[in-house]
Design a protein around this motif. Structure first.
Motif, PDB file in Angstrom:
ATOM      1  N   HIS A 291       6.664  18.540  -5.901  1.00  9.25           N
ATOM      2  CA  HIS A 291       5.809  18.224  -4.758  1.00  9.25           C
ATOM      3  C   HIS A 291       5.715  16.703  -4.675  1.00  9.25           C
ATOM      4  O   HIS A 291       5.342  16.047  -5.648  1.00  9.25           O
ATOM      5  CB  HIS A 291       4.428  18.848  -4.950  1.00  9.25           C
ATOM      6  CG  HIS A 291       3.502  18.619  -3.810  1.00  9.25           C
ATOM      7  ND1 HIS A 291       3.664  19.211  -2.581  1.00  9.25           N
ATOM      8  CD2 HIS A 291       2.401  17.845  -3.720  1.00  9.25           C
ATOM      9  CE1 HIS A 291       2.696  18.817  -1.786  1.00  9.25           C
ATOM     10  NE2 HIS A 291       1.921  17.978  -2.436  1.00  9.25           N
ATOM     11  N   VAL A 292       6.087  16.159  -3.528  1.00  9.09           N
ATOM     12  CA  VAL A 292       6.091  14.715  -3.323  1.00  9.09           C
ATOM     13  C   VAL A 292       5.089  14.377  -2.231  1.00  9.09           C
ATOM     14  O   VAL A 292       5.111  14.994  -1.161  1.00  9.09           O
ATOM     15  CB  VAL A 292       7.501  14.216  -2.914  1.00  9.09           C
ATOM     16  CG1 VAL A 292       7.507  12.712  -2.689  1.00  9.09           C
ATOM     17  CG2 VAL A 292       8.539  14.618  -3.951  1.00  9.09           C
ATOM     18  N   VAL A 293       4.224  13.423  -2.507  1.00  7.36           N
ATOM     19  CA  VAL A 293       3.226  12.984  -1.531  1.00  7.36           C
ATOM     20  C   VAL A 293       3.423  11.492  -1.291  1.00  7.36           C
ATOM     21  O   VAL A 293       3.371  10.694  -2.228  1.00  7.36           O
ATOM     22  CB  VAL A 293       1.785  13.238  -2.022  1.00  7.36           C
ATOM     23  CG1 VAL A 293       0.771  12.718  -1.015  1.00  7.36           C
ATOM     24  CG2 VAL A 293       1.575  14.716  -2.293  1.00  7.36           C
ATOM     25  N   VAL A 294       3.672  11.136  -0.041  1.00  8.43           N
ATOM     26  CA  VAL A 294       3.836   9.737   0.357  1.00  8.43           C
ATOM     27  C   VAL A 294       2.501   9.239   0.895  1.00  8.43           C
ATOM     28  O   VAL A 294       1.934   9.842   1.796  1.00  8.43           O
ATOM     29  CB  VAL A 294       4.932   9.584   1.437  1.00  8.43           C
ATOM     30  CG1 VAL A 294       5.063   8.132   1.883  1.00  8.43           C
ATOM     31  CG2 VAL A 294       6.261  10.146   0.945  1.00  8.43           C
ATOM     32  N   THR A 295       2.016   8.150   0.337  1.00  6.82           N
ATOM     33  CA  THR A 295       0.825   7.492   0.870  1.00  6.82           C
ATOM     34  C   THR A 295       1.312   6.268   1.621  1.00  6.82           C
ATOM     35  O   THR A 295       1.805   5.315   1.001  1.00  6.82           O
ATOM     36  CB  THR A 295      -0.139   7.079  -0.263  1.00  6.82           C
ATOM     37  OG1 THR A 295      -0.519   8.243  -0.988  1.00  6.82           O
ATOM     38  CG2 THR A 295      -1.378   6.390   0.293  1.00  6.82           C
ATOM     39  N   PRO A 296       1.223   6.302   2.944  1.00  9.99           N
ATOM     40  CA  PRO A 296       1.719   5.164   3.724  1.00  9.99           C
ATOM     41  C   PRO A 296       0.740   3.994   3.657  1.00  9.99           C
ATOM     42  O   PRO A 296      -0.426   4.167   3.282  1.00  9.99           O
ATOM     43  CB  PRO A 296       1.801   5.722   5.141  1.00  9.99           C
ATOM     44  CG  PRO A 296       0.834   6.843   5.169  1.00  9.99           C
ATOM     45  CD  PRO A 296       0.754   7.381   3.784  1.00  9.99           C
TER      46      PRO A 296
ATOM     47  N   GLY B 225       0.799  -1.221   0.000  1.00 11.96           N
ATOM     48  CA  GLY B 225       0.000   0.000   0.000  1.00 11.96           C
ATOM     49  C   GLY B 225       0.831   1.270   0.000  1.00 11.96           C
ATOM     50  O   GLY B 225       0.306   2.359  -0.212  1.00 11.96           O
ATOM     51  N   LEU B 226       2.148   1.144   0.231  1.00 14.00           N
ATOM     52  CA  LEU B 226       3.031   2.316   0.179  1.00 14.00           C
ATOM     53  C   LEU B 226       3.098   2.805  -1.261  1.00 14.00           C
ATOM     54  O   LEU B 226       3.319   2.027  -2.191  1.00 14.00           O
ATOM     55  CB  LEU B 226       4.439   1.954   0.660  1.00 14.00           C
ATOM     56  CG  LEU B 226       5.524   3.024   0.474  1.00 14.00           C
ATOM     57  CD1 LEU B 226       5.231   4.250   1.329  1.00 14.00           C
ATOM     58  CD2 LEU B 226       6.898   2.441   0.810  1.00 14.00           C
ATOM     59  N   SER B 227       2.900   4.086  -1.460  1.00 19.72           N
ATOM     60  CA  SER B 227       3.073   4.670  -2.799  1.00 19.72           C
ATOM     61  C   SER B 227       3.546   6.109  -2.659  1.00 19.72           C
ATOM     62  O   SER B 227       3.407   6.720  -1.601  1.00 19.72           O
ATOM     63  CB  SER B 227       1.777   4.600  -3.613  1.00 19.72           C
ATOM     64  OG  SER B 227       0.793   5.438  -3.055  1.00 19.72           O
ATOM     65  N   VAL B 228       4.101   6.609  -3.729  1.00 10.64           N
ATOM     66  CA  VAL B 228       4.604   7.983  -3.758  1.00 10.64           C
ATOM     67  C   VAL B 228       4.145   8.618  -5.067  1.00 10.64           C
ATOM     68  O   VAL B 228       4.281   8.030  -6.139  1.00 10.64           O
ATOM     69  CB  VAL B 228       6.145   8.028  -3.662  1.00 10.64           C
ATOM     70  CG1 VAL B 228       6.657   9.446  -3.804  1.00 10.64           C
ATOM     71  CG2 VAL B 228       6.614   7.413  -2.350  1.00 10.64           C
ATOM     72  N   ARG B 229       3.592   9.804  -4.976  1.00 10.53           N
ATOM     73  CA  ARG B 229       3.171  10.585  -6.146  1.00 10.53           C
ATOM     74  C   ARG B 229       4.029  11.843  -6.190  1.00 10.53           C
ATOM     75  O   ARG B 229       4.261  12.477  -5.167  1.00 10.53           O
ATOM     76  CB  ARG B 229       1.694  10.953  -6.036  1.00 10.53           C
ATOM     77  CG  ARG B 229       1.182  11.756  -7.235  1.00 10.53           C
ATOM     78  CD  ARG B 229      -0.284  12.143  -7.113  1.00 10.53           C
ATOM     79  NE  ARG B 229      -0.473  13.185  -6.106  1.00 10.53           N
ATOM     80  CZ  ARG B 229      -1.120  13.030  -4.943  1.00 10.53           C
ATOM     81  NH1 ARG B 229      -1.627  11.868  -4.601  1.00 10.53           N
ATOM     82  NH2 ARG B 229      -1.244  14.035  -4.113  1.00 10.53           N
ATOM     83  N   THR B 230       4.486  12.172  -7.352  1.00 15.41           N
ATOM     84  CA  THR B 230       5.299  13.366  -7.525  1.00 15.41           C
ATOM     85  C   THR B 230       4.725  14.214  -8.643  1.00 15.41           C
ATOM     86  O   THR B 230       4.358  13.698  -9.692  1.00 15.41           O
ATOM     87  CB  THR B 230       6.756  12.989  -7.854  1.00 15.41           C
ATOM     88  OG1 THR B 230       7.265  12.175  -6.813  1.00 15.41           O
ATOM     89  CG2 THR B 230       7.628  14.217  -7.993  1.00 15.41           C
ATOM     90  N   GLU B 231       4.643  15.501  -8.395  1.00 14.37           N
ATOM     91  CA  GLU B 231       4.232  16.466  -9.405  1.00 14.37           C
ATOM     92  C   GLU B 231       5.316  17.522  -9.487  1.00 14.37           C
ATOM     93  O   GLU B 231       5.885  17.900  -8.459  1.00 14.37           O
ATOM     94  CB  GLU B 231       2.899  17.107  -9.007  1.00 14.37           C
ATOM     95  CG  GLU B 231       1.770  16.099  -8.896  1.00 14.37           C
ATOM     96  CD  GLU B 231       0.529  16.660  -8.217  1.00 14.37           C
ATOM     97  OE1 GLU B 231       0.640  17.670  -7.491  1.00 14.37           O
ATOM     98  OE2 GLU B 231      -0.540  16.082  -8.418  1.00 14.37           O
ATOM     99  N   PHE B 232       5.598  17.957 -10.700  1.00 21.33           N
ATOM    100  CA  PHE B 232       6.624  18.994 -10.841  1.00 21.33           C
ATOM    101  C   PHE B 232       6.163  20.018 -11.852  1.00 21.33           C
ATOM    102  O   PHE B 232       5.326  19.744 -12.709  1.00 21.33           O
ATOM    103  CB  PHE B 232       7.987  18.407 -11.221  1.00 21.33           C
ATOM    104  CG  PHE B 232       8.058  17.755 -12.573  1.00 21.33           C
ATOM    105  CD1 PHE B 232       8.481  18.469 -13.682  1.00 21.33           C
ATOM    106  CD2 PHE B 232       7.729  16.415 -12.735  1.00 21.33           C
ATOM    107  CE1 PHE B 232       8.564  17.871 -14.923  1.00 21.33           C
ATOM    108  CE2 PHE B 232       7.808  15.803 -13.972  1.00 21.33           C
ATOM    109  CZ  PHE B 232       8.231  16.528 -15.067  1.00 21.33           C
TER     110      PHE B 232
END
Length: 163
Positions: A102-107, A81-88
């Motif tokens: 911008h980095v968003v970690v979904t634990p 379920g760990l994921s990381v989304r990045t927007e630039f």
């Protein structure tokens, strides 16, 4: 006393090689692994691979994910379920560069509330993020000409190269 880093020995240096494939496609060889980069159709490429800038953002995202995953592993927590989304976003003014990331970690859903701050602290100190905070010395140079080796500038022109 000067504030300089110690000289790197050749055994400390890591190497990757980039070679032209065709059009705007380049192959990257890293320790026997091969990646490709290209440009989108609108930028003259064939859109067969990510752009170098997308790989830059992907490097940050995957580094953050790796560090977060190792944190979870160290604490006996699942990584499912760990994921990381990045927007630039690109800068509007010259020179061409990434202006913001911008980095968003979904634990994982099972992450206990008391571990959230620790996960964020570790993930935000990954090697790529640290490098962005303290940029390395970067140089770009031209390989010296080698007799007998043809460069693009010395290659005979083809009819397709002419306007």
């Amino acid at each position: 006393m000067t504030d300089t880093a110690p000289a790197q020995s050749s055994k400390d240096l890591q190497r990757l090689d980039v070679t032209h494939v065709e059009g705007d496609v380049y192959a990257i060889d890293v320790r026997g692994h091969q990646l490709r980069v290209d440009q989108p159709l609108g930028a003259g490429g064939t859109d067969t691979a990510p752009t170098p800038t997308e790989l830059f953002a992907a490097s940050l995202a995957t580094c953050v994910a790796f560090y977060a995953g190792r944190y979870l592993l160290r604490h006996g927590l699942p990584r499912t379920g760990l994921s990381v989304r990045t927007e630039f976003a690109m800068a509007a003014d010259p020179p061409a560069r990434v202006a913001s990331v911008h980095v968003v970690v979904t634990p994982p859903p099972e992450l206990p509330e008391e571990r959230r701050a620790g996960l964020l602290a570790v993930a935000s100190h990954c090697t790529v993020h640290n490098t962005l905070r303290q940029p390395p010395e970067t140089t770009v140079e031209l390989e010296p000409s080698t007799p007998g080796r043809r460069t693009d500038e010395s290659a005979p022109s083809r009819a397709s190269d002419r306007p």
